[in-house]
Design an enzyme around this catalytic site. Structure first.
Site, PDB file in Angstrom:
ATOM      1  N   SER A  77      55.945 -18.243 -40.897  1.00 50.94           N
ATOM      2  CA  SER A  77      54.826 -17.508 -42.725  1.00 50.94           C
ATOM      3  C   SER A  77      54.429 -18.978 -42.995  1.00 50.94           C
ATOM      4  O   SER A  77      54.510 -19.985 -42.491  1.00 50.94           O
ATOM      5  CB  SER A  77      55.816 -16.401 -42.727  1.00 50.94           C
ATOM      6  OG  SER A  77      54.406 -15.680 -43.979  1.00 50.94           O
ATOM      7  N   ASP A  89      47.574 -10.426 -36.376  1.00 54.67           N
ATOM      8  CA  ASP A  89      48.375 -10.799 -37.554  1.00 54.67           C
ATOM      9  C   ASP A  89      46.803 -11.131 -38.415  1.00 54.67           C
ATOM     10  O   ASP A  89      46.244 -11.394 -37.657  1.00 54.67           O
ATOM     11  CB  ASP A  89      49.203 -11.635 -37.884  1.00 54.67           C
ATOM     12  CG  ASP A  89      49.642 -12.616 -38.637  1.00 54.67           C
ATOM     13  OD1 ASP A  89      49.589 -11.969 -39.852  1.00 54.67           O
ATOM     14  OD2 ASP A  89      50.875 -13.269 -38.630  1.00 54.67           O
ATOM     15  N   HIS A 103      52.821  -8.844 -39.028  1.00 51.69           N
ATOM     16  CA  HIS A 103      52.428 -10.734 -39.978  1.00 51.69           C
ATOM     17  C   HIS A 103      53.877 -10.825 -39.587  1.00 51.69           C
ATOM     18  O   HIS A 103      54.663  -9.855 -39.784  1.00 51.69           O
ATOM     19  CB  HIS A 103      52.314 -10.993 -41.170  1.00 51.69           C
ATOM     20  CG  HIS A 103      52.266 -12.072 -41.818  1.00 51.69           C
ATOM     21  ND1 HIS A 103      52.569 -13.523 -40.841  1.00 51.69           N
ATOM     22  CD2 HIS A 103      53.041 -12.910 -42.608  1.00 51.69           C
ATOM     23  CE1 HIS A 103      52.776 -14.098 -41.973  1.00 51.69           C
ATOM     24  NE2 HIS A 103      53.254 -14.515 -42.865  1.00 51.69           N
TER      25      HIS A 103
END
Length: 401
Positions: free
Chosen positions: A245, A336, A366
């Site tokens: 991320s 995502d 995600h």
């Protein structure tokens, strides 16, 4: 008036009315008491109040009237209640049908993300966001056989996770959390899984977070942690760097900074659902849960930058020249909101002569890697990322010998 005439046309944007808003409203409307409704939904009263306020803002009128005598429905609330009940019944029936043919993993992921989504979409403050992230990660444990010890990495407090059979090399893991949350302790489970997959120790630095420490604090911590491995005698080609991320974005910044400072590059790199374009457009996912919306990204990015210029090459890996960066694997989920970051980055890296691979997984969330302990796609992705960086470290070490 037909039934169709009474249907409320709802916005379709990711931050519009969601089922959690309707469930919260129906619970309060039926209980006419926030405390009882909150207990029924397993929410805190502040979280429930945020959902109701958010729903009222989206509808554009008051639905519940609060007073010292209790709670009562407004005329608008009465108009919404019957339709909301029908929507929830239909959704619940559909979910039951879907579960009967599979979908337990998606439902579990949605529940795990729920607190974080409630806090971020409800306008929760930073301590609540951080607590939600820690609570999410706290539900998982590192794999058996991984030793966990503290370490000072160039002045950065860190954890080292070592599998039982560790080969040469070390992985530097930069955790996610939107540059404002997450911790080395919370990410023990994913770092441990990566250590087991790669067969080498994983160093997780407790880098500084915004807004208390905006950019470039986290980048400088990452550089110090990386150089501490080299200072201990580990050749750069025996070091791998991985991030998930926002940690993936931090990895990209680290690689660019190392190159620009004429410092040696690591032997292997893996980016897991990386958030790379701080202010880019967010593509709405095809399915829930919606975890990373445009509003959240803009909010976290502004806090992270703290007034720093947005065109800094270190912060714009989708536009900065990437020539000279090491081979890398980029993994992303097709559902995502930042999957285009991964695609665009790999395309740009290849145009700059970088050996970049892209792996897409049919997952509708995600950062799906954090669910490796029960999600097959997550387990496979972590295994492949671990093997990729291990092979990269081994091949780079052989080439330099």
């Amino acid at each position: 008036m037909t039934d169709d005439d009474r249907v409320l046309a709802l916005p379709t944007a990711p931050d519009a009315i969601e089922l959690r808003h309707l469930r919260a409203f129906v619970a309060v409307a039926e209980e006419l008491h926030f405390g009882r409704a909150a207990s029924r939904l397993y929410l805190s009263q502040p979280a429930l109040s945020r959902q109701i306020r958010a729903l009222e803002r989206l509808v554009g009128c008051e639905l519940l009237r609060r007073s010292t005598h209790g709670v009562e429905l407004t005329l608008a609330g009465e108009a919404l209640l019957a339709g909301a009940r029908q929507i929830l019944v239909q959704v619940d029936d559909t979910v039951v049908t879907a579960r009967s043919v599979g979908g337990e993993h998606a439902e579990r992921i949605t529940r795990l993300w729920d607190l974080y989504v409630d806090v971020t979409t409800g306008g929760g403050d930073l301590p609540e966001v951080r607590a939600a992230i820690e609570q999410l990660h706290g539900q998982f444990t590192p794999p058996d056989g991984v030793d966990i010890r503290p370490r000072n990495a160039g002045g950065v407090p860190s954890l080292v996770l070592t599998p039982q059979e560790a080969g040469e090399g070390t992985t530097l893991f930069l955790h996610g959390g939107g540059h404002v949350a997450g911790s080395a302790f919370g990410y023990r489970h994913l770092a441990g899984a990566l250590a087991a997959a790669a067969g080498m120790p994983v160093l997780v630095p407790e880098y500084r977070l915004a807004p208390e420490h905006p950019f470039p604090a986290s980048l400088e911590d990452a550089i110090r942690a990386y150089l501490s491995l080299l200072d201990d005698g580990t050749p750069a080609e025996r070091v791998a760097v991985v991030g998930d991320s926002s940690g993936g974005g931090l990895v990209a910044s680290l690689l660019i900074a190392l190159r620009d400072r004429d410092l040696p590059q690591p032997g292997g790199v893996a980016l897991l659902c990386p958030w790379l374009d701080l202010f880019g457009a967010r593509r709405p996912p095809a399915e829930s849960p919606i975890v990373f919306t445009a509003d959240q990204a803009d909010r976290f990015a502004a806090v992270y930058l703290g007034g720093h210029r947005t065109d800094d090459p270190v912060l714009t890996p989708l536009r900065t020249d990437l020539t000279g960066l090491p081979p890398m694997l980029v993994q992303a989920a097709t559902g995502d909101t930042v999957v285009d970051d991964a695609r665009d980055f790999v395309t740009h890296a290849r145009e700059c002569g970088v050996d970049a691979q892209l792996e897409l997984y049919p997952v509708a969330t995600h950062d799906f890697h954090i669910f490796w302990s029960f999600l097959p796609e997550g387990a496979d992705a972590v295994h492949r990322a671990g093997r990729f960086v291990a092979d990269g470290v081994r091949q780079a070490g052989t080439a330099s010998a």
